[in-house]
Design a protein around this motif. Structure first.
Motif, PDB file in Angstrom:
ATOM      1  N   GLN A 139      24.429  15.681 120.052  1.00  0.00           N
ATOM      2  CA  GLN A 139      23.622  16.298 120.491  1.00  0.00           C
ATOM      3  C   GLN A 139      23.425  16.344 122.047  1.00  0.00           C
ATOM      4  OE1 GLN A 139      20.639  17.374 118.641  1.00  0.00           O
ATOM      5  NE2 GLN A 139      21.057  18.701 117.272  1.00  0.00           N
ATOM      6  N   LEU A 140      23.920  14.904 122.011  1.00  0.00           N
ATOM      7  CA  LEU A 140      23.075  14.798 123.785  1.00  0.00           C
ATOM      8  C   LEU A 140      25.155  14.666 124.176  1.00  0.00           C
ATOM      9  CD1 LEU A 140      21.266  13.486 126.253  1.00  0.00           C
ATOM     10  CD2 LEU A 140      22.103  11.681 125.265  1.00  0.00           C
ATOM     11  N   LEU A 141      25.477  13.776 123.274  1.00  0.00           N
ATOM     12  CA  LEU A 141      27.001  14.282 124.141  1.00  0.00           C
ATOM     13  C   LEU A 141      27.492  15.078 124.393  1.00  0.00           C
ATOM     14  CD1 LEU A 141      28.141  10.987 122.350  1.00  0.00           C
ATOM     15  CD2 LEU A 141      27.980  10.809 124.528  1.00  0.00           C
ATOM     16  N   GLY A 142      26.926  16.552 123.704  1.00  0.00           N
ATOM     17  CA  GLY A 142      27.942  17.463 123.221  1.00  0.00           C
ATOM     18  C   GLY A 142      27.564  18.031 125.220  1.00  0.00           C
ATOM     19  N   MET A 143      26.159  18.274 125.441  1.00  0.00           N
ATOM     20  CA  MET A 143      25.417  18.529 126.755  1.00  0.00           C
ATOM     21  C   MET A 143      26.184  17.509 128.063  1.00  0.00           C
ATOM     22  SD  MET A 143      21.056  18.543 125.019  1.00  0.00           S
ATOM     23  CE  MET A 143      20.456  18.807 126.924  1.00  0.00           C
ATOM     24  N   LEU A 144      26.157  16.700 127.901  1.00  0.00           N
ATOM     25  CA  LEU A 144      26.805  16.072 129.107  1.00  0.00           C
ATOM     26  C   LEU A 144      28.192  16.100 129.220  1.00  0.00           C
ATOM     27  CD1 LEU A 144      24.993  12.217 128.199  1.00  0.00           C
ATOM     28  CD2 LEU A 144      24.294  13.861 129.746  1.00  0.00           C
ATOM     29  N   THR A 145      28.687  16.208 128.183  1.00  0.00           N
ATOM     30  CA  THR A 145      30.127  17.029 128.533  1.00  0.00           C
ATOM     31  C   THR A 145      31.200  17.978 128.858  1.00  0.00           C
ATOM     32  OG1 THR A 145      30.519  17.151 125.939  1.00  0.00           O
ATOM     33  CG2 THR A 145      31.549  15.055 126.649  1.00  0.00           C
ATOM     34  N   MET A 146      29.691  19.115 128.532  1.00  0.00           N
ATOM     35  CA  MET A 146      29.625  20.637 128.649  1.00  0.00           C
ATOM     36  C   MET A 146      29.757  20.790 130.059  1.00  0.00           C
ATOM     37  SD  MET A 146      29.128  23.515 126.200  1.00  0.00           S
ATOM     38  CE  MET A 146      27.884  23.463 125.005  1.00  0.00           C
ATOM     39  N   PRO A 147      29.387  19.956 130.997  1.00  0.00           N
ATOM     40  CA  PRO A 147      29.598  21.190 132.184  1.00  0.00           C
ATOM     41  C   PRO A 147      31.191  20.983 132.683  1.00  0.00           C
ATOM     42  CG  PRO A 147      27.092  19.573 131.871  1.00  0.00           C
ATOM     43  CD  PRO A 147      27.903  19.804 130.892  1.00  0.00           C
ATOM     44  N   LEU A 148      31.448  19.300 131.962  1.00  0.00           N
ATOM     45  CA  LEU A 148      32.806  18.503 132.616  1.00  0.00           C
ATOM     46  C   LEU A 148      34.154  19.203 131.702  1.00  0.00           C
ATOM     47  CD1 LEU A 148      32.449  14.687 132.025  1.00  0.00           C
ATOM     48  CD2 LEU A 148      32.658  16.301 134.104  1.00  0.00           C
ATOM     49  N   ARG A 149      33.799  20.179 130.953  1.00  0.00           N
ATOM     50  CA  ARG A 149      34.130  20.798 130.226  1.00  0.00           C
ATOM     51  C   ARG A 149      34.982  22.140 130.900  1.00  0.00           C
ATOM     52  NH1 ARG A 149      32.769  20.758 124.130  1.00  0.00           N
ATOM     53  NH2 ARG A 149      32.766  19.114 123.560  1.00  0.00           N
ATOM     54  N   GLY A 150      33.939  23.457 131.410  1.00  0.00           N
ATOM     55  CA  GLY A 150      34.208  24.449 131.893  1.00  0.00           C
ATOM     56  C   GLY A 150      34.297  24.288 133.827  1.00  0.00           C
ATOM     57  N   LEU A 151      34.095  23.124 133.926  1.00  0.00           N
ATOM     58  CA  LEU A 151      34.820  22.514 134.950  1.00  0.00           C
ATOM     59  C   LEU A 151      36.535  22.353 134.982  1.00  0.00           C
ATOM     60  CD1 LEU A 151      35.255  21.639 138.203  1.00  0.00           C
ATOM     61  CD2 LEU A 151      34.532  19.134 137.380  1.00  0.00           C
ATOM     62  N   ALA A 152      36.705  21.719 133.636  1.00  0.00           N
ATOM     63  CA  ALA A 152      38.084  21.605 133.653  1.00  0.00           C
ATOM     64  C   ALA A 152      39.087  22.984 133.659  1.00  0.00           C
ATOM     65  CB  ALA A 152      38.078  20.382 131.857  1.00  0.00           C
TER      66      ALA A 152
END
Length: 163
Positions: A139-152
């Motif tokens: 869950q933490l990894l998902g939360m941390l990668t969410m902004p990067l996905r949005g930026l991508a």
């Protein structure tokens, strides 16, 4: 009067319980009355998968071991039938597994010790709702990668518009 052999056996049992308490990250005590034998066998199987030792021990011996470990709040809790689970890896696993197998309030939480802190039945019930460490990390990894996905995605859309 109890023989020296019986006293020595009981002292050894207390020492064994004390070792388990000291090695455990989570200890949960439950009243198992009314639990069906098939449910108990499924419970034991799930406990073994999580490196949890599930035992029904004499209350007096457990009480002595707890007192030797510095836990003095169990006099009233260790009355009547009590099963105990020693969790060696995940401090929340024993409570979670008991909750997973509970039917109509059986087994009922009595108390526990989570990472050295004594907890009453209500607190153990809350601990039972905490996901496993692996789930929390995911869950933490998902939360941390969410902004990067949005930026991508945003950069990809900008690139497509320019092309």
């Amino acid at each position: 009067m109890a023989s020296k052999k019986i006293i020595a056996e009981k002292q050894e049992q207390v020492k064994d319980i004390l070792d388990k308490v000291n090695k455990s990250k989570g200890v949960v005590l439950v009243d198992y009355r009314g639990m069906a034998s098939t449910a108990t066998s499924d419970l034991r199987s799930d406990m073994r998968k999580e490196n949890i030792e599930y035992k029904v021990l004499k209350n007096r011996l457990v009480l002595r071991a707890f007192k030797e470990a510095g836990y003095n709040d169990f006099d009233k809790i260790l009355e009547g039938p009590t099963a105990i689970a020693f969790g060696y890896d995940d401090p929340t696993a024993p409570a979670r597994i008991f909750k997973k197998h509970a039917k109509d309030g059986i087994p009922a939480f009595k108390a526990g010790i989570v990472e050295g802190k004594v907890m009453d039945a209500a607190a153990i019930e809350e601990v039972a709702s905490i996901p496993s460490k692996e789930v929390l990390v995911a869950q933490l990894l998902g939360m941390l990668t969410m902004p990067l996905r949005g930026l991508a995605v945003a950069l990809d859309q900008i690139a497509q518009k320019k092309a």
